[in-house]
Design a protein around this motif. Structure first.
Motif, mmCIF file in Angstrom:
data_model
loop_
_atom_site.group_PDB
_atom_site.id
_atom_site.type_symbol
_atom_site.label_atom_id
_atom_site.label_comp_id
_atom_site.label_asym_id
_atom_site.label_seq_id
_atom_site.Cartn_x
_atom_site.Cartn_y
_atom_site.Cartn_z
ATOM 1 N N SER A 11 0.814 -1.227 0.000
ATOM 2 C CA SER A 11 0.000 0.000 0.000
ATOM 3 C C SER A 11 0.842 1.269 0.000
ATOM 4 O O SER A 11 0.301 2.365 0.115
ATOM 5 N N THR A 12 2.141 1.126 -0.121
ATOM 6 C CA THR A 12 3.022 2.291 -0.115
ATOM 7 C C THR A 12 3.195 2.843 -1.527
ATOM 8 O O THR A 12 2.734 2.250 -2.508
ATOM 9 N N ASP A 13 3.898 3.952 -1.624
ATOM 10 C CA ASP A 13 4.172 4.593 -2.908
ATOM 11 C C ASP A 13 4.914 3.654 -3.861
ATOM 12 O O ASP A 13 4.682 3.679 -5.070
ATOM 13 N N THR A 14 5.767 2.821 -3.336
ATOM 14 C CA THR A 14 6.573 1.916 -4.157
ATOM 15 C C THR A 14 5.718 1.038 -5.058
ATOM 16 O O THR A 14 6.119 0.688 -6.157
ATOM 17 N N PHE A 15 4.528 0.687 -4.594
ATOM 18 C CA PHE A 15 3.665 -0.195 -5.368
ATOM 19 C C PHE A 15 2.434 0.519 -5.908
ATOM 20 O O PHE A 15 1.415 -0.111 -6.179
ATOM 21 N N SER A 16 2.550 1.816 -6.092
ATOM 22 C CA SER A 16 1.450 2.577 -6.687
ATOM 23 C C SER A 16 1.333 2.221 -8.171
ATOM 24 O O SER A 16 2.233 1.611 -8.753
ATOM 25 N N ALA A 86 -9.950 -9.511 8.701
ATOM 26 C CA ALA A 86 -9.491 -9.168 7.347
ATOM 27 C C ALA A 86 -10.227 -7.937 6.823
ATOM 28 O O ALA A 86 -9.602 -7.020 6.271
ATOM 29 N N ALA A 87 -11.543 -7.897 7.001
ATOM 30 C CA ALA A 87 -12.328 -6.756 6.516
ATOM 31 C C ALA A 87 -11.943 -5.480 7.253
ATOM 32 O O ALA A 87 -11.810 -4.413 6.647
ATOM 33 N N GLY A 88 -11.728 -5.587 8.549
ATOM 34 C CA GLY A 88 -11.302 -4.420 9.330
ATOM 35 C C GLY A 88 -9.937 -3.921 8.891
ATOM 36 O O GLY A 88 -9.714 -2.710 8.766
ATOM 37 N N TYR A 89 -9.035 -4.855 8.619
ATOM 38 C CA TYR A 89 -7.705 -4.462 8.164
ATOM 39 C C TYR A 89 -7.773 -3.806 6.785
ATOM 40 O O TYR A 89 -7.005 -2.893 6.493
ATOM 41 N N SER A 90 -8.713 -4.254 5.955
ATOM 42 C CA SER A 90 -8.837 -3.643 4.623
ATOM 43 C C SER A 90 -9.267 -2.180 4.740
ATOM 44 O O SER A 90 -8.817 -1.334 3.959
ATOM 45 N N VAL A 91 -10.121 -1.879 5.708
ATOM 46 C CA VAL A 91 -10.528 -0.483 5.939
ATOM 47 C C VAL A 91 -9.321 0.333 6.405
ATOM 48 O O VAL A 91 -9.074 1.441 5.914
ATOM 49 N N LEU A 92 -8.560 -0.221 7.338
ATOM 50 C CA LEU A 92 -7.359 0.479 7.818
ATOM 51 C C LEU A 92 -6.340 0.673 6.693
ATOM 52 O O LEU A 92 -5.676 1.712 6.628
ATOM 53 N N ASP A 93 -6.237 -0.308 5.811
ATOM 54 C CA ASP A 93 -5.331 -0.221 4.668
ATOM 55 C C ASP A 93 -5.726 0.926 3.744
ATOM 56 O O ASP A 93 -4.870 1.689 3.275
ATOM 57 N N GLU A 94 -7.013 1.086 3.508
ATOM 58 C CA GLU A 94 -7.473 2.194 2.657
ATOM 59 C C GLU A 94 -7.257 3.539 3.347
ATOM 60 O O GLU A 94 -6.915 4.529 2.685
ATOM 61 N N HIS A 96 -4.809 4.148 5.369
ATOM 62 C CA HIS A 96 -3.364 4.353 5.180
ATOM 63 C C HIS A 96 -3.083 4.929 3.791
ATOM 64 O O HIS A 96 -2.298 5.867 3.643
ATOM 65 N N GLN A 97 -3.746 4.398 2.770
ATOM 66 C CA GLN A 97 -3.513 4.869 1.411
ATOM 67 C C GLN A 97 -3.961 6.309 1.212
ATOM 68 O O GLN A 97 -3.428 7.008 0.344
ATOM 69 N N ALA A 98 -4.896 6.770 2.025
ATOM 70 C CA ALA A 98 -5.333 8.170 1.930
ATOM 71 C C ALA A 98 -4.206 9.132 2.292
ATOM 72 O O ALA A 98 -4.214 10.291 1.867
ATOM 73 N N PHE A 99 -3.223 8.647 3.036
ATOM 74 C CA PHE A 99 -2.102 9.489 3.458
ATOM 75 C C PHE A 99 -0.860 9.310 2.593
ATOM 76 O O PHE A 99 0.173 9.902 2.865
ATOM 77 N N ALA A 105 -7.514 6.382 -1.524
ATOM 78 C CA ALA A 105 -8.345 5.488 -0.715
ATOM 79 C C ALA A 105 -9.644 5.246 -1.460
ATOM 80 O O ALA A 105 -10.227 6.169 -2.018
ATOM 81 N N SER A 106 -10.078 4.008 -1.472
ATOM 82 C CA SER A 106 -11.308 3.683 -2.197
ATOM 83 C C SER A 106 -12.126 2.678 -1.392
ATOM 84 O O SER A 106 -11.628 1.593 -1.078
ATOM 85 N N PRO A 107 -13.378 3.031 -1.102
ATOM 86 C CA PRO A 107 -14.232 2.049 -0.428
ATOM 87 C C PRO A 107 -14.473 0.822 -1.313
ATOM 88 O O PRO A 107 -14.695 -0.271 -0.806
ATOM 89 N N TYR A 108 -14.388 0.992 -2.623
ATOM 90 C CA TYR A 108 -14.568 -0.137 -3.534
ATOM 91 C C TYR A 108 -13.410 -1.134 -3.406
ATOM 92 O O TYR A 108 -13.614 -2.340 -3.506
ATOM 93 N N ASP A 109 -12.198 -0.617 -3.192
ATOM 94 C CA ASP A 109 -11.063 -1.512 -2.973
ATOM 95 C C ASP A 109 -11.243 -2.282 -1.665
ATOM 96 O O ASP A 109 -10.935 -3.474 -1.588
ATOM 97 N N SER A 110 -11.725 -1.606 -0.649
ATOM 98 C CA SER A 110 -11.982 -2.280 0.623
ATOM 99 C C SER A 110 -13.058 -3.352 0.454
ATOM 100 O O SER A 110 -12.956 -4.447 1.008
ATOM 101 N N LEU A 111 -14.075 -3.042 -0.329
ATOM 102 C CA LEU A 111 -15.125 -4.028 -0.616
ATOM 103 C C LEU A 111 -14.544 -5.221 -1.364
ATOM 104 O O LEU A 111 -14.846 -6.379 -1.043
#
Length: 147
Positions: A11-16, A86-94, A96-99, A105-111
């Motif tokens: 989820s970092t810049d390296t893998f954008s 897993a679902a909770g971590y996906s929300v936290l991951d998104e 993180h990506q907002a920063f 950050a995309s709710p669709y990616d979390s879905l």
């Protein structure tokens, strides 16, 4: 824990998208030199979305194994706990990506991540359901009354 760190790293810049483009474009152009820019963008997008699904599919499998510990078999409570982690971590991951400047950050990616985790649960349930010992739920031949 290692897989959660892997997801965080992805989820970092390296893998954008901008940075993974240079990895996939030469490979896809080698496979199909006539690939148009639009076709490449679509395939690149699909690869990245499949990665979301796959990361969380694997994550949920690992979480289930962790929740189950040394116990055997399938329990819905273990599966639900793994899914919600897993679902909770996906929300936290998104979040993180907002920063991260090059990410969004995309709710669709979390879905999509959560659907990957749910698919893992379905596979696990089917796996354990198919591995039931023969005659489970029925009277075993040795326990049947003799005539």
């Amino acid at each position: 824990m290692l897989w959660a760190c892997f997801i965080f790293t992805m989820s970092t810049d390296t893998f954008s998208s901008e940075h993974t483009r240079w990895v996939f474009e030469p490979i896809l152009r080698w496979l199909d030199p006539s690939l148009t820019a639009n076709q490449f963008e679509l395939i690149h997008h699909l690869i990245r979305k499949c990665a979301h699904f796959t990361e969380y599919f694997i994550f949920c499998l690992l979480l289930y194994r962790g929740v189950r510990a040394d116990r055997k078999g399938w329990r819905w409570t273990w599966g639900i706990a793994a899914f919600f982690c897993a679902a909770g971590y996906s929300v936290l991951d998104e979040i993180h990506q907002a920063f991260v400047a090059s990410r969004t950050a995309s709710p669709y990616d979390s879905l999509l991540d959560s659907i990957g985790a749910l698919a893992a649960l379905v596979v696990l349930w089917m796996w354990f359901r198919g591995r039931r010992p023969a005659g489970e739920g029925e009277i075993a031949a040795s326990d049947a009354p003799s005539t």
